[in-house]
Design an enzyme around this catalytic site. Structure first.
Site, PDB file in Angstrom:
ATOM      1  N   ASP A  28       0.515  -6.572  -7.929  1.00 53.78           N
ATOM      2  CA  ASP A  28       0.621  -6.000  -6.598  1.00 53.78           C
ATOM      3  C   ASP A  28      -0.576  -6.509  -5.781  1.00 53.78           C
ATOM      4  OD1 ASP A  28       1.371  -4.536  -4.424  1.00 53.78           O
ATOM      5  OD2 ASP A  28       1.758  -2.707  -5.534  1.00 53.78           O
ATOM      6  N   GLU A  72       2.634   3.851   1.766  1.00 53.73           N
ATOM      7  CA  GLU A  72       1.643   3.867   0.687  1.00 53.73           C
ATOM      8  C   GLU A  72       0.662   5.039   0.842  1.00 53.73           C
ATOM      9  OE1 GLU A  72       0.356   0.043  -0.832  1.00 53.73           O
ATOM     10  OE2 GLU A  72       1.711  -0.969   0.526  1.00 53.73           O
TER      11      GLU A  72
HETATM   12  C1  BGC Z   1       2.795  -2.623  -2.316  1.00 54.94           C
HETATM   13  C2  BGC Z   1       4.015  -3.313  -2.838  1.00 54.94           C
HETATM   14  C3  BGC Z   1       4.370  -4.454  -1.941  1.00 54.94           C
HETATM   15  C4  BGC Z   1       3.194  -5.384  -1.774  1.00 54.94           C
HETATM   16  C5  BGC Z   1       3.458  -6.525  -0.842  1.00 54.94           C
HETATM   17  C6  BGC Z   1       1.677  -3.571  -2.022  1.00 54.94           C
HETATM   18  O1  BGC Z   1       0.617  -2.927  -1.406  1.00 54.94           O
HETATM   19  O2  BGC Z   1       2.367  -1.673  -3.257  1.00 54.94           O
HETATM   20  O3  BGC Z   1       5.089  -2.420  -2.957  1.00 54.94           O
HETATM   21  O4  BGC Z   1       5.477  -5.130  -2.461  1.00 54.94           O
HETATM   22  O5  BGC Z   1       2.094  -4.674  -1.286  1.00 54.94           O
HETATM   23  O6  BGC Z   1       3.530  -6.126   0.458  1.00 54.94           O
HETATM   24  C1  BGC Z   2       0.433  -3.716   1.825  1.00 54.70           C
HETATM   25  C2  BGC Z   2       0.807  -4.975   2.504  1.00 54.70           C
HETATM   26  C3  BGC Z   2       0.145  -4.857   3.816  1.00 54.70           C
HETATM   27  C4  BGC Z   2      -1.336  -4.860   3.571  1.00 54.70           C
HETATM   28  C5  BGC Z   2      -2.086  -4.781   4.825  1.00 54.70           C
HETATM   29  C6  BGC Z   2      -1.039  -3.765   1.532  1.00 54.70           C
HETATM   30  O1  BGC Z   2      -1.488  -2.694   0.773  1.00 54.70           O
HETATM   31  O2  BGC Z   2       1.227  -3.526   0.728  1.00 54.70           O
HETATM   32  O3  BGC Z   2       2.159  -5.197   2.607  1.00 54.70           O
HETATM   33  O4  BGC Z   2       0.501  -5.844   4.710  1.00 54.70           O
HETATM   34  O5  BGC Z   2      -1.749  -3.831   2.712  1.00 54.70           O
HETATM   35  O6  BGC Z   2      -3.348  -5.316   4.657  1.00 54.70           O
END
Ligand code: BGC
Ligand code: BGC
Length: 854
Positions: free
Chosen positions: A333, A533
């Site tokens: 991730d 998130e």
């Molecule tokens: C999330 C994932 C996501 C990835 C890419 C992460 O922060 O937990 O679910 O697929 O970012 O955006």
């Molecule tokens: C998310 C990404 C997002 C990023 C922003 C990550 O935790 O999963 O998809 O664009 O944070 O910096």
């Protein structure tokens, strides 16, 4: 226990000594290799035996071998690193031979806020060309381009946005899930995306978690039932000609494993459960997904009993790959590897040694590439492990037909923009909305409504595509957009209006509930505002704590003798007994997405007075009896919810509930997390002070001033009475306004994302001279002060603005984000006057201040 010790030890070599484990299963050489903790309690034999559904393929294996034989070490290392389009260029991909790119939730082609399909496809073509360009040597290996297509291809503007998974759980309809997967894949391929970071197979157990809505259900059996359908929708069915053809994408079952099981519903937290619970509840969806041939699995940010999943060899290698026979690849991730003790975002051999095959290294790819290359050379990362990871990735690329393919725009669906948001896909989404609505209350059979009447549609959600779509919609948090960003979408209010007017009735659409003609009935649409998130983590299940505006609106309408139907938008069940009591009918509508007319399809009769569609949805999560009743899951002892798993009325049934208890169970003063100053007042757990050269004064009341008069604070009205504060510096000495937290805040997760400190302010008077915005820990040498005077001077004076400063800036300026005691400090010695009303963490402010730290 020993890993806890390890966490504290500064030297990685010491950790390695403590962790000691066997690589025999992988056939890895012990000498010199980075070692990772195999959780002592992992017992692969306890786990179900899986069966990879694809038959052995000698020709494919031959192609993998031939490619591997030609690839240099650099080629191989490039394959295991994925960079984000916001931080990598096609030229970088060409040079570093990277194997994959992703678009994070806020990363768009061209760097703007939103982008339509043509831009996405052009970007995909440009990166493809770079990957295939071998002018400086190397092997041409096409790219995987991944995006969070989690409820439709939701990053691309114009796409059909389907209801979030929590809503799909309520439909109990696996065939629908499969059809949505297929539609999502087609829309993604048309825009040049060939990998969806979906389905989320989490089984959320504590609804305070900000990702509850990404899960289909709290019930592992339902998640297991959907998993194969979701994977087959995205990828096609193994054994058919459609499998991984040009109309499909590869899927990612995520987040392996236990992401929904963390204590207190904390995102990226620790699942403190037995191996059996992990297997039976959290992992329920993975075996069916593997049986359906899922090509990738995304590893969770979270920990299991203190060990970060990204470093858990027992679960990644011994269980997932060996026992469950998963033969796709495991992707990390977003910088999740950096959270393993001893790792940083740029350096983490532990993860690949544990079994990770591709690092998601959005902005850290360059350093990670360099370190990984060196570590393979030195033997810290065994060559066999790298080869295994690369082979797994190449197999997936071959199965997806990438090597035989032309550039994305020339592939079967590439550039077929008519597929994106097509009438057929929108009709499918509208059906999903209809099927997912759950009727909680229907007093005196108020619903269905006669459309030939005069109907008021009120509430903040009445005409808001962003609010009805939730997080992961065009932007990461789903914030910062307007209806104009959603061509062809229909808000709930407009869907109602269209049907009512067609039937001969009339509608007034007004968010604040004011009307010109007294309505026969009101539909009030309200609920949570978008989040994603950790930004959606909440301390209790109270709805809008401290902000009774929606309840007041409902009560006001009732007091005028108007019957009220509540349409509640939310990413989880919340305690809303007062709202339910105040309403005549109450519908849980979840996060329906762009096809809001599905709500009218169920709530309204047709022009002839017949029911169009009865309610179909049944709760896939238990609904709480108090704001403190969590975790609450079907099957637990003393299960005593307000509405049980499976509840959901139909029009036939008696929908009178009688009054529900309004005892919330809430402790006093709970505030929304991440809010530090609200309506001019510090949130619970924080105190405001004025710090002058002669000491710090706690602000008991405004007005108040430092002893030397260098800074005065007074109250003023912004949107309500005395909901803002004026900070007036005299220019006669250095002074600061500070907000101090009772217990230090750990903001590391927020800093890793692109969260900002957002201040709602009005600039009244600017003086020449330095002004700094800062965050600080308790001690010395951990304060991050960023000068903002130059940036503020460029902004309009005398008007309220939201200005944001990325948390990363404070970190770069020296703040220790693990222990922030002062989340807000505004300081100057010059004669500034600035009004402030709110200070909170968030994204998408009106103005982003540049990170010009020292
Ligand atoms: C999330 C994932 C996501 C990835 C890419 C992460 O922060 O937990 O679910 O697929 O970012 O955006
Ligand atoms: C998310 C990404 C997002 C990023 C922003 C990550 O935790 O999963 O998809 O664009 O944070 O910096």
């Amino acid at each position: 226990m020993r890993w806890i010790l390890c966490r504290k030890c500064a030297l990685r070599c010491a950790c390695v000594l403590l962790a000691g484990l066997s690589f025999a299963a992988l056939g890895l050489a012990q000498t010199g290799a980075a070692q990772v903790p195999s959780h002592p309690e992992v017992h692969p034999a306890l786990w179900p035996q899986g069966h990879w559904p694809l038959p052995p393929d000698a020709e494919l294996e031959q192609r993998v071998r031939a490619l591997m034989a030609k690839m240099s070490l650099r080629d191989k290392v490039g394959q295991v690193i994925q960079a984000d389009i916001g931080s990598v260029t096609p030229e970088d991909v060409r040079k570093y031979r990277l194997g994959s790119i992703l678009a994070g939730g806020n990363s768009k082609p061209g760097g703007g806020r939103v982008a339509g399909p043509a831009k996405w496809l052009a970007l995909s073509d440009a990166f493809h060309r770079a990957a295939m360009d071998t002018r400086d040597g190397g092997v041409a290996i096409p790219l995987l381009f991944g995006a969070d297509a989690v409820h439709g291809n939701n990053d691309v503007s114009g796409s059909t946005v389907f209801p979030h998974n929590i809503a799909l759980g309520a439909t109990r309809d696996p065939a629908l899930i499969q059809a949505i997967g297929r539609a999502t894949a087609e829309e993604a391929r048309a825009a040049g995306i060939n990998w969806a970071f979906a389905p989320t197979l989490t089984v959320p157990q504590d609804d305070r978690w900000g990702r509850t809505y990404e899960g289909y259900s709290e019930n592992p059996a339902l998640v297991a039932q959907y998993a194969a359908a979701a994977v087959e929708g995205l990828q096609g069915k193994p054994g058919t000609p459609q499998f991984l053809d040009g109309a499909h994408v590869i899927a990612s079952a995520k987040h392996f494993v236990g992401d929904g099981f963390t204590r207190n519903g904390l995102d990226q937290g620790d699942a403190e459960v037995s191996e059996e619970q992990l297997r039976d509840i959290a992992a329920a969806g993975y075996l069916p997904a593997i049986d359906a041939g899922v090509q990738s699995v995304m590893v969770s940010y979270s920990s299991w009993n203190g060990v970060k999943m990204s470093g858990n060899k027992g679960l990644l290698t011994d269980v997932l790959k060996q026992r469950m026979d998963f033969r796709g690849f495991a992707v990390g991730d977003w910088n999740s590897h950096g959270q393993i003790p001893g790792c940083s975002n740029e350096d983490c051999p532990q993860a690949i040694v544990a079994g990770l095959d591709m690092y998601m290294a959005p902005d850290s790819w360059r350093g990670l590439y360099r370190h990984t290359l060196a570590e393979v050379k030195s033997g810290v990362i065994p060559m066999v492990r790298l080869d295994d990871a690369v082979s797994r990735i190449l197999r997936v690329k071959l199965r997806l037909g990438l090597f035989d393919a032309v550039r994305p725009s020339r592939q079967p669906l590439g550039g077929h923009f008519d597929v994106i948001g097509s009438p057929a896909h929108r009709a499918l989404a509208r059906r999903a909305v209809r099927e997912s609505l759950v009727l909680l209350k229907n007093q005196d059979h108020l619903l269905p409504l006669d459309p030939r009447r005069h109907i008021l549609v009120a509430g903040a959600g009445a005409d808001s595509i962003p609010q009805q779509s939730g997080g992961w919609t065009l932007t990461w948090q789903g914030t910062g957009t307007t209806n104009a960003d959603f061509p062809h979408a229909t808000s709930i209010g407009h869907g109602i209006r269209a049907q009512v007017e067609a039937a001969g009735g009339t509608v007034e659409l007004s968010a604040d509930g004011h009307y010109t003609h007294k309505p026969d009935v009101a539909i009030v649409v309200y609920g949570e505002h978008p989040y994603a998130e950790f930004q959606g983590d909440v301390p209790t299940l109270a709805f809008a704590p401290g902000d009774p505006a929606d309840l007041e609106l409902i009560r006001r309408l009732r007091a005028q003798g108007i019957a009220v139907v509540s349409v509640f938008l939310s990413g989880r069940p919340l305690w809303v007994n007062p709202e339910i009591n105040a309403s005549n009918a109450f519908v849980a509508a979840w996060l329906p997405g762009t096809e809001g007319e599905g709500v009218a399809d169920v709530l309204l009769r047709d022009a002839a007075g017949k029911v169009q569609h009865d309610f179909h949805g049944k709760l896939s999560y238990s609904w709480p009896r108090s704001a403190m009743q969590t975790p609450l899951n079907v099957g637990q002892e003393d299960y005593h919810p307000q509405f049980a798993y499976g509840y959901g009325l139909t029009y036939e049934e008696d929908g009178d509930l009688g009054p529900l208890s309004e005892v919330s169970g809430l402790p006093a003063n709970v505030a929304a997390p991440g809010v530090y100053l609200q309506r001019g007042e510090p949130a619970a757990g924080l105190a405001a002070a004025l710090a002058g050269v002669d000491g710090s004064i706690a602000i008991k009341a405004a007005p108040s001033a430092t002893r030397d008069g260098s800074l005065r604070i007074s109250a003023l009205d912004y949107q309500r009475q005395e909901d803002a504060r004026r900070l007036a510096w005299s220019g006669q000495g250095e002074a600061a306004f500070v907000l101090r937290a009772d217990t230090p805040l750990d903001l590391t997760r927020q800093t890793n994302g692109d969260v900002q400190l957002i201040v709602e302010l009005r600039i009244e008077a600017l003086a020449p001279g330095k002004l700094t915005l800062g965050m600080a820990c308790g001690g010395t040498n951990c304060t991050g002060l960023v000068p903002v005077d130059a940036a503020l001077k460029a902004l309009p004076k005398g008007q309220w603005l939201q200005v944001g400063m990325p948390l990363k800036c404070f970190e770069a300026a020296g703040a220790d984000m693990r222990h922030i005691e002062v989340p807000f400090r505004l300081e100057t010695a010059a004669a500034y006057t600035i009004d402030i009303s709110r200070v909170a963490l968030g994204t998408d402010p009106d103005h982003v201040l540049p990170c010009t730290g020292p």
